[in-house]
Design an enzyme around this catalytic site. Structure first.
Site, PDB file in Angstrom:
ATOM      1  N   HIS A  70      34.838 -41.437  -0.128  1.00 11.36           N
ATOM      2  CA  HIS A  70      34.608 -40.430  -0.152  1.00 11.36           C
ATOM      3  C   HIS A  70      34.867 -39.852  -1.660  1.00 11.36           C
ATOM      4  O   HIS A  70      36.032 -40.061  -2.142  1.00 11.36           O
ATOM      5  CB  HIS A  70      35.112 -39.232   0.930  1.00 11.36           C
ATOM      6  CG  HIS A  70      34.552 -39.399   2.319  1.00 11.36           C
ATOM      7  ND1 HIS A  70      33.597 -40.377   2.442  1.00 11.36           N
ATOM      8  CD2 HIS A  70      35.176 -39.056   3.422  1.00 11.36           C
ATOM      9  CE1 HIS A  70      33.490 -40.442   3.916  1.00 11.36           C
ATOM     10  NE2 HIS A  70      34.411 -39.616   4.444  1.00 11.36           N
ATOM     11  N   CYS A  92      39.445 -37.944   7.125  1.00  8.39           N
ATOM     12  CA  CYS A  92      39.080 -38.807   5.748  1.00  8.39           C
ATOM     13  C   CYS A  92      38.732 -37.857   5.018  1.00  8.39           C
ATOM     14  O   CYS A  92      39.156 -38.228   3.593  1.00  8.39           O
ATOM     15  CB  CYS A  92      38.291 -39.760   6.014  1.00  8.39           C
ATOM     16  SG  CYS A  92      36.647 -39.378   6.789  1.00  8.39           S
TER      17      CYS A  92
HETATM   18  C1  2RA Z   1      32.628 -38.399   8.196  1.00  7.85           C
HETATM   19  N1  2RA Z   1      34.985 -37.596   7.834  1.00  7.85           N
HETATM   20  O1  2RA Z   1      32.803 -38.779   7.028  1.00  7.85           O
HETATM   21  C2  2RA Z   1      33.870 -38.031   8.964  1.00  7.85           C
HETATM   22  C3  2RA Z   1      34.507 -39.247   9.787  1.00  7.85           C
HETATM   23  N2  2RA Z   1      35.463 -38.710  10.577  1.00  7.85           N
HETATM   24  O2  2RA Z   1      31.797 -38.227   8.774  1.00  7.85           O
END
Ligand code: 2RA
Length: 349
Positions: free
Chosen positions: A253, A129
């Site tokens: 994110h 991600c």
């Molecule tokens: C996280 N990218 O945000 C990782 C999840 N696969 O921890």
């Protein structure tokens, strides 16, 4: 005949988002089979407005399946994606099990849909991600300017650590909300108690560590950003440096990006590219207070880009702030898009 889709891990966090996404997108699938561990078998879940009974993961569960999506832990994918492929399905895997396998393409349809066709193992991987939250915007800029170096910092939401991450942030916030904590060394740490999956408090804090510790002090998340960006963009020697940071955000994110290109850049041209790139929304009017933030982006599909600037000391480099929902484009949506690419190919054959 419309192709049959299997969703393996239908009851999990990403599987739940996936059922929502499959209900919203064009209805290209015949049967949608929901597969999960034997303990969830028999449960009824809704997809496309219909109740479907969950079947237990087994070799037989892939009978007649054209495309099988996997939203399960690495070790479950490592065992079962090859089984689905041996049964004749194309496996689209959202785990880390196959991402760097040279015989498994790593696909983001807006950037490298063509790579999905070359799948000697019958498996296609979905990126992590963190990479997915920025790569659609970077792919569009790369096509115009030619990317040569990437320096990024991530601001990762707690849902990237699963339910435990979300529960930990909510519990810790409840403990510090309304207090005057956050003014003395260690006061927040003492108040929150249980740190959950994090090495430091996540409420009233930022934690410069995501994933697990690997060689030379790098984390697994930082290595994924580097290795996956190189593979998706087809730039095996791309210079990439990442610092991954966990922040007290539930979902979505964000990343700050310093992207250096072969050619001179301009903000006007970057705006033009980003505002017309599929899957990207340009939100860049800082004079009106307009830029993407996770609280505004969560629940949406595109990659949002703002704060676009040309580096003051480098006419070939751009600075950007990027946000993407880590459970949608970062996981379920990209997997669904890859499955649609495969379905179109099967229909055309
Ligand atoms: C996280 N990218 O945000 C990782 C999840 N696969 O921890």
């Amino acid at each position: 005949r419309k192709p049959t889709l299997a969703v393996v891990g239908a009851t999990g966090a990403v599987g739940t988002v996936m059922r929502g996404i499959l209900s919203e997108r064009a209805d290209i699938w015949g049967e949608i089979r929901l597969i999960a561990s034997p303990r969830s078998a028999g449960r009824k879940l809704t997809v496309r407005g219909e109740e479907v009974e969950v079947v237990a993961l087994s070799e037989e569960s892939f009978e007649g399946v054209d495309v099988a999506m996997f939203d399960v832990p690495d070790e479950v994918s490592a065992q079962w994606a090859p089984v689905a492929a041996a049964k004749g399905a194309v496996a689209v895997d959202n785990s880390g099990a196959f991402r760097m396998d040279p015989d498994v393409p790593l696909v983001v349809p807006e950037v490298n849909a063509h790579a999905a066709r070359n799948r000697p193992r019958g498996i296609i991987s979905n990126p992590n991600c963190t990479t997915l939250s920025m790569i659609v915007a970077l792919g569009a800029l790369h096509a115009e300017f030619g990317l040569s170096e990437l320096i990024v910092s991530s601001y990762q939401a707690v849902s990237g650590s699963g339910k435990e991450g979300v529960d930990t942030l909510r519990d810790q916030v409840a403990k510090v909300a309304g207090t005057d904590l956050g003014t003395h060394p260690g006061d927040v740490r003492r108040a929150v108690g249980d740190l959950g999956p994090y090495p430091a408090p996540i409420a009233f804090n930022v934690v410069p560590f995501a994933g697990s510790l690997k060689e030379d002090g790098w984390t697994s998340e930082e290595l994924k950003v580097r290795n996956e960006s190189r593979k998706i963009l087809g730039l095996p020697d791309l210079r990439v440096t990442a610092t991954c940071v966990r922040v007290p955000v539930i979902t979505t994110h964000s990343l700050t990006v310093h992207a250096r290109f072969e050619n001179e850049v301009s903000v006007a041209k970057a705006h033009e590219i980003l505002s017309s790139a599929p899957g990207v929304v340009l939100c860049d009017s800082p004079e009106k207070g307009e830029f993407p933030t996770p609280a505004d982006v969560v629940g949406t599909d595109p990659t949002w880009v703002g704060r676009v600037r040309r580096s003051m000391d480098d006419p070939n480099a751009l600075e950007l702030f990027v946000c993407g929902d880590n459970l949608r484009k970062g996981a379920a949506l990209n997997t669904a898009q890859i499955a649609e690419v495969v379905a179109a190919e099967l229909n055309a054959a």
